[in-house]
Each structure stands twice: as C-alpha cells, then as structure tokens.
Design a protein around this motif. Structure first.
Motif, PDB file in Angstrom:
ATOM      1  N   GLU A 144       0.840  -1.216   0.000  1.00  0.00           N
ATOM      2  CA  GLU A 144       0.000   0.000   0.000  1.00  0.00           C
ATOM      3  C   GLU A 144       0.873   1.264   0.000  1.00  0.00           C
ATOM      4  OE1 GLU A 144      -3.998  -1.622   2.352  1.00  0.00           O
ATOM      5  OE2 GLU A 144      -2.252  -1.031   3.505  1.00  0.00           O
ATOM      6  N   LEU A 145       1.972   1.205   0.755  1.00  0.00           N
ATOM      7  CA  LEU A 145       2.878   2.368   0.782  1.00  0.00           C
ATOM      8  C   LEU A 145       3.512   2.584  -0.586  1.00  0.00           C
ATOM      9  CD1 LEU A 145       4.596   1.927   4.277  1.00  0.00           C
ATOM     10  CD2 LEU A 145       2.922   3.668   3.598  1.00  0.00           C
ATOM     11  N   GLU A 146       3.806   1.469  -1.270  1.00  0.00           N
ATOM     12  CA  GLU A 146       4.398   1.565  -2.602  1.00  0.00           C
ATOM     13  C   GLU A 146       3.411   2.220  -3.579  1.00  0.00           C
ATOM     14  OE1 GLU A 146       7.304   1.441  -3.544  1.00  0.00           O
ATOM     15  OE2 GLU A 146       7.071   1.383  -5.718  1.00  0.00           O
ATOM     16  N   VAL A 147       2.124   1.905  -3.446  1.00  0.00           N
ATOM     17  CA  VAL A 147       1.100   2.528  -4.303  1.00  0.00           C
ATOM     18  C   VAL A 147       1.049   4.033  -4.017  1.00  0.00           C
ATOM     19  CG1 VAL A 147      -1.381   2.664  -4.766  1.00  0.00           C
ATOM     20  CG2 VAL A 147      -0.285   0.426  -4.557  1.00  0.00           C
ATOM     21  N   LEU A 148       1.099   4.395  -2.728  1.00  0.00           N
ATOM     22  CA  LEU A 148       1.060   5.822  -2.368  1.00  0.00           C
ATOM     23  C   LEU A 148       2.287   6.543  -2.929  1.00  0.00           C
ATOM     24  CD1 LEU A 148      -0.211   5.477   1.318  1.00  0.00           C
ATOM     25  CD2 LEU A 148      -1.462   6.544  -0.579  1.00  0.00           C
ATOM     26  N   ARG A 149       3.427   5.877  -2.850  1.00  0.00           N
ATOM     27  CA  ARG A 149       4.667   6.478  -3.388  1.00  0.00           C
ATOM     28  C   ARG A 149       4.529   6.668  -4.908  1.00  0.00           C
ATOM     29  NH1 ARG A 149       9.352   5.571  -5.881  1.00  0.00           N
ATOM     30  NH2 ARG A 149       8.811   3.436  -6.465  1.00  0.00           N
ATOM     31  N   TYR A 150       3.989   5.640  -5.574  1.00  0.00           N
ATOM     32  CA  TYR A 150       3.836   5.699  -7.028  1.00  0.00           C
ATOM     33  C   TYR A 150       2.862   6.803  -7.445  1.00  0.00           C
ATOM     34  CZ  TYR A 150       3.236   4.068 -11.807  1.00  0.00           C
ATOM     35  OH  TYR A 150       3.208   4.012 -13.166  1.00  0.00           O
ATOM     36  N   ASP A 151       1.831   7.027  -6.606  1.00  0.00           N
ATOM     37  CA  ASP A 151       0.823   8.050  -6.924  1.00  0.00           C
ATOM     38  C   ASP A 151       1.312   9.467  -6.622  1.00  0.00           C
ATOM     39  OD1 ASP A 151      -0.986   6.199  -7.807  1.00  0.00           O
ATOM     40  OD2 ASP A 151      -2.134   6.106  -5.935  1.00  0.00           O
ATOM     41  N   THR A 152       2.473   9.583  -6.014  1.00  0.00           N
ATOM     42  CA  THR A 152       3.029  10.898  -5.689  1.00  0.00           C
ATOM     43  C   THR A 152       3.983  11.313  -6.818  1.00  0.00           C
ATOM     44  OG1 THR A 152       2.918  10.350  -3.330  1.00  0.00           O
ATOM     45  CG2 THR A 152       4.332  12.211  -3.941  1.00  0.00           C
ATOM     46  N   PRO A 153       3.677  12.390  -7.551  1.00  0.00           N
ATOM     47  CA  PRO A 153       4.521  12.743  -8.699  1.00  0.00           C
ATOM     48  C   PRO A 153       6.017  12.837  -8.379  1.00  0.00           C
ATOM     49  CG  PRO A 153       2.489  13.959  -8.823  1.00  0.00           C
ATOM     50  CD  PRO A 153       2.445  13.213  -7.501  1.00  0.00           C
ATOM     51  N   LEU A 154       6.385  13.267  -7.184  1.00  0.00           N
ATOM     52  CA  LEU A 154       7.812  13.320  -6.856  1.00  0.00           C
ATOM     53  C   LEU A 154       8.393  11.936  -6.538  1.00  0.00           C
ATOM     54  CD1 LEU A 154       8.214  16.691  -4.881  1.00  0.00           C
ATOM     55  CD2 LEU A 154       9.110  16.126  -7.137  1.00  0.00           C
ATOM     56  N   MET A 155       7.535  10.906  -6.601  1.00  0.00           N
ATOM     57  CA  MET A 155       7.946   9.498  -6.480  1.00  0.00           C
ATOM     58  C   MET A 155       8.622   9.162  -5.150  1.00  0.00           C
ATOM     59  SD  MET A 155       6.847   8.100  -9.195  1.00  0.00           S
ATOM     60  CE  MET A 155       7.616   6.506  -9.207  1.00  0.00           C
ATOM     61  N   ARG A 156       8.222   9.866  -4.106  1.00  0.00           N
ATOM     62  CA  ARG A 156       8.704   9.499  -2.772  1.00  0.00           C
ATOM     63  C   ARG A 156       7.687   9.974  -1.747  1.00  0.00           C
ATOM     64  NH1 ARG A 156      12.152  13.732  -4.578  1.00  0.00           N
ATOM     65  NH2 ARG A 156      11.967  15.624  -3.338  1.00  0.00           N
ATOM     66  N   LEU A 157       7.734   9.333  -0.579  1.00  0.00           N
ATOM     67  CA  LEU A 157       6.887   9.779   0.518  1.00  0.00           C
ATOM     68  C   LEU A 157       7.585  10.922   1.236  1.00  0.00           C
ATOM     69  CD1 LEU A 157       5.698   6.318   1.928  1.00  0.00           C
ATOM     70  CD2 LEU A 157       4.669   7.736   0.142  1.00  0.00           C
ATOM     71  N   GLY A 158       6.782  11.780   1.880  1.00  0.00           N
ATOM     72  CA  GLY A 158       7.365  12.919   2.575  1.00  0.00           C
ATOM     73  C   GLY A 158       7.971  12.513   3.917  1.00  0.00           C
ATOM     74  N   LYS A 159       8.838  13.382   4.413  1.00  0.00           N
ATOM     75  CA  LYS A 159       9.453  13.175   5.731  1.00  0.00           C
ATOM     76  C   LYS A 159       8.936  14.277   6.668  1.00  0.00           C
ATOM     77  CE  LYS A 159      12.682   9.895   4.966  1.00  0.00           C
ATOM     78  NZ  LYS A 159      12.944   9.697   3.648  1.00  0.00           N
ATOM     79  N   PRO A 160       8.876  13.995   7.979  1.00  0.00           N
ATOM     80  CA  PRO A 160       8.396  15.023   8.907  1.00  0.00           C
ATOM     81  C   PRO A 160       9.095  16.370   8.758  1.00  0.00           C
ATOM     82  CG  PRO A 160       8.534  12.919  10.037  1.00  0.00           C
ATOM     83  CD  PRO A 160       9.113  12.696   8.658  1.00  0.00           C
ATOM     84  N   HIS A 161      10.411  16.354   8.433  1.00  0.00           N
ATOM     85  CA  HIS A 161      11.119  17.645   8.342  1.00  0.00           C
ATOM     86  C   HIS A 161      10.616  18.498   7.168  1.00  0.00           C
ATOM     87  CE1 HIS A 161      13.785  16.911   4.911  1.00  0.00           C
ATOM     88  NE2 HIS A 161      13.906  15.691   5.350  1.00  0.00           N
ATOM     89  N   ASN A 162       9.982  17.852   6.164  1.00  0.00           N
ATOM     90  CA  ASN A 162       9.387  18.642   5.063  1.00  0.00           C
ATOM     91  C   ASN A 162       8.272  19.536   5.601  1.00  0.00           C
ATOM     92  OD1 ASN A 162       9.666  15.651   3.168  1.00  0.00           O
ATOM     93  ND2 ASN A 162      10.963  17.444   2.903  1.00  0.00           N
ATOM     94  N   ILE A 163       7.511  19.029   6.547  1.00  0.00           N
ATOM     95  CA  ILE A 163       6.418  19.810   7.139  1.00  0.00           C
ATOM     96  C   ILE A 163       6.998  20.835   8.115  1.00  0.00           C
ATOM     97  CG2 ILE A 163       4.221  19.702   8.384  1.00  0.00           C
ATOM     98  CD1 ILE A 163       4.322  18.240   5.606  1.00  0.00           C
ATOM     99  N   ALA A 164       8.008  20.415   8.874  1.00  0.00           N
ATOM    100  CA  ALA A 164       8.625  21.329   9.849  1.00  0.00           C
ATOM    101  C   ALA A 164       9.208  22.559   9.149  1.00  0.00           C
ATOM    102  CB  ALA A 164       9.711  20.595  10.636  1.00  0.00           C
ATOM    103  N   ALA A 165       9.831  22.349   7.984  1.00  0.00           N
ATOM    104  CA  ALA A 165      10.439  23.480   7.265  1.00  0.00           C
ATOM    105  C   ALA A 165       9.372  24.491   6.853  1.00  0.00           C
ATOM    106  CB  ALA A 165      11.191  22.963   6.032  1.00  0.00           C
ATOM    107  N   SER A 166       8.205  23.988   6.422  1.00  0.00           N
ATOM    108  CA  SER A 166       7.115  24.896   6.035  1.00  0.00           C
ATOM    109  C   SER A 166       6.550  25.620   7.257  1.00  0.00           C
ATOM    110  CB  SER A 166       5.996  24.107   5.346  1.00  0.00           C
ATOM    111  OG  SER A 166       6.487  23.547   4.159  1.00  0.00           O
ATOM    112  N   ALA A 167       6.458  24.922   8.367  1.00  0.00           N
ATOM    113  CA  ALA A 167       5.949  25.559   9.598  1.00  0.00           C
ATOM    114  C   ALA A 167       6.905  26.664  10.049  1.00  0.00           C
ATOM    115  CB  ALA A 167       5.770  24.513  10.695  1.00  0.00           C
ATOM    116  N   LEU A 168       8.214  26.391   9.932  1.00  0.00           N
ATOM    117  CA  LEU A 168       9.201  27.417  10.319  1.00  0.00           C
ATOM    118  C   LEU A 168       9.045  28.665   9.456  1.00  0.00           C
ATOM    119  CD1 LEU A 168      12.688  25.763  10.967  1.00  0.00           C
ATOM    120  CD2 LEU A 168      11.455  27.323  12.481  1.00  0.00           C
ATOM    121  N   PHE A 169       8.835  28.445   8.166  1.00  0.00           N
ATOM    122  CA  PHE A 169       8.644  29.594   7.266  1.00  0.00           C
ATOM    123  C   PHE A 169       7.395  30.388   7.665  1.00  0.00           C
ATOM    124  CE2 PHE A 169       6.309  31.116   3.470  1.00  0.00           C
ATOM    125  CZ  PHE A 169       7.058  32.262   3.261  1.00  0.00           C
ATOM    126  N   LEU A 170       6.273  29.683   7.851  1.00  0.00           N
ATOM    127  CA  LEU A 170       5.025  30.394   8.178  1.00  0.00           C
ATOM    128  C   LEU A 170       5.113  31.110   9.532  1.00  0.00           C
ATOM    129  CD1 LEU A 170       2.367  27.826   6.885  1.00  0.00           C
ATOM    130  CD2 LEU A 170       2.914  30.070   5.891  1.00  0.00           C
TER     131      LEU A 170
END
Ligand code: NAP
Length: 244
Positions: A197-223
C-alpha cells in the motif's frame, strides 16, 4: 529575545520534528503530548542537553481545562506565546457505514475541537499583544476527501475553513492564521499500511517518494517567520504533487 512556540502532538512524528526544528532555530518550545510521556520527556531531555529551551507538557487537546493549563504553564515559564502549531491529530480508517458515534466524536475531538481549544486559549495572550502566528496542520484529504476516512477528511476540511475564517477575523489584530496540508508523510500514522500500500502511495506521488516530517517542519518554520508576515488564510500543500 527568543520567541516561544507551543507545538501540539509533539511527542512523535511531524510534531516532534517541528519541535526539534523550532528549538534549533532558537525558539522556546512546549512539547505537548497526550499518551506518549516517555517520548515527550526524552525529547525535552535531548533538546536541553543541546542547550536548547524546551518543556514537555501533557494535555489532551480535546479537553479545554487541560489545554488552558498547558497555555498557562507556557506563560509561567516563558512569559510569552508567539506561535501555536496545532499539529495533534489522529486518523482512523473505516467504511462510512461502520463509523460509530464514539469514533466520529474522537476524530473530531482531536482534529478539530483541539484546534478550537488551543487557539482560543492562546488568544487570551496573543490578542492583547496584537501579534502572533497560528499554524494548523490539516491534510490533503481535507482538500479532496479520502475514501474510508470521511470523519478524518471532514475534520481536516473543517480545519481549512477554520483557518480561512479566523484569518479574516484576526487580521486587524496582526495575528496570522495559516494551514499546512501534508501529503503522505512517513510517521507512525502510516503503521497500518502494508508495504504494498505504501508503494502505491509512493507511485501516486509525482515526486515518487513519501514525505518526511522535516518537510512539514520546514514549512511551519517559514510560516512562523517574519518572512511570512503578509501571508494569512493560506493553505500550503506539502504533498509531493499528489494533490495539485
Ligand atoms: P503521529 O506520528 O501518529 O503523531 C500524532 C501526535 O498527535 C502524537 O504526538 C500524539 O501524542 C498526538 N496526539 C494525538 N491525540 C492527541 C490529543 N488528544 N491531545 C494531544 N496530542 C495528541 O502522526 P503524524 O503523522 O505525526 O501526524 C501529525 C499531524 O499531521 C496530524 O494532525 C495528522 O492528521 C497530520 N497529517 C499527517 C499525515 C501523514 O501522512 N503522516 C498526512 C496529512 C496530515 P501522544 O502519542 O502523546 O498521544
């Protein structure tokens, strides 16, 4: 002077990463947790061992009295609240016809009422200062709806509506209210998914990878930063292109 941030649901996953990133940027942080005391106090200890300023505090975000106690604790320790990150959340997958009233109330209690409780509580201190940043963690399923997650999608869509309405109301008070809508991020929230199921989610994501928590943290820091002072009522999609 260092700024102060309350991060809800910071014992694990995305919230933990947000707390770490804010602490390393010089913020005083309150690491809110509900059931994961061990993880929250380990994070407090780790950050303090690096000379950073952090306290863990237990509060179920769906319970107003516990939230008020956390916010008052923050004021006692730091005499300020500059940023609130409403991150605490739970997700439950279930067919709509099988969702019980208890399950519905639980998903709404944490994901939406928690945002109401924490935001109203910090505004006791932000409004008189005419300054503050509120960052809500929604989900891409709040934008487009997720099958077998009607309660979760509805609560997260509610967070988006909450963000936009409150941004308008608090604009004249110089308080910015924004929202992040993550895609699929690798945390314990995905623990019920099989590798396939995770592989399907990864495949459905155009950047072809799942996100990491620090991706969200970086956006929160900016906001939370001064660079985002003219942004309010925005929904920032951090989803690898899954929903565009
Ligand atoms: P997670 O690893 O399961 O962590 C959830 C956090 O929320 C934990 O720290 C937990 O604390 C806390 N929490 C749960 N109920 C709480 C309550 N009643 N009061 C206070 N804290 C509570 O999940 P995550 O993936 O990091 O999710 C963080 C946020 O991102 C959630 O709002 C989630 O809906 C959203 N999100 C996640 C994804 C994803 O793919 N992971 C995607 C979109 C949006 P305790 O363990 O101490 O109870």
């Amino acid at each position: 002077m260092n700024k102060t941030a309350i991060i809800t649901g910071a014992s694990k996953g995305i919230g933990k990463s947000i707390a770490e990133n804010f602490a390393f940027r010089g913020y005083n942080v309150i690491i809110n947790y509900n059931s994961s005391a061990k993880e929250a106090f380990e994070l407090e200890k780790l950050l303090k061992s690096q000379g950073l300023s952090a306290f863990a505090f237990k509060a179920d975000v769906s319970v107003r009295a516990e939230v008020d106690a956390m916010v008052d604790f923050c004021m006692e320790k730091f005499n300020a609240i500059d940023v609130l990150v409403n991150n605490a959340g739970i997700s439950v997958s279930n067919l709509f016809t099988d969702i019980t009233e208890t399950e519905w109330d639980s998903v709404f209690g944490t994901n939406l009422k928690g945002v109401f409780n924490c935001t109203q509580s910090v505004l006791r201190y932000m409004l008189p200062n005419k300054k503050g940043k509120i960052i809500n963690i929604s989900s891409m399923w709040g934008l487009v709806g997720g099958s077998c997650e009607v309660h979760y999608s509805a609560a997260k869509a509610g967070v988006i509506g909450f963000t936009k309405a409150l941004a308008k109301e608090l604009g004249p008070s110089n308080i910015q209210v924004n929202c992040i809508a993550p895609g699929v991020i690798q945390t314990d929230m995905l623990s019920d998914y099989t590798d396939e199921e995770l592989e399907v989610l990864r495949y459905d994501t155009p950047l072809m990878r799942l996100g990491k928590p620090h991706n969200i943290a970086a956006s929160a820091l900016f906001l939370a930063s001064d660079d985002a002072d003219f942004i309010t009522g925005h929904v920032l999609s951090v989803n690898g292109g899954y929903v565009v």
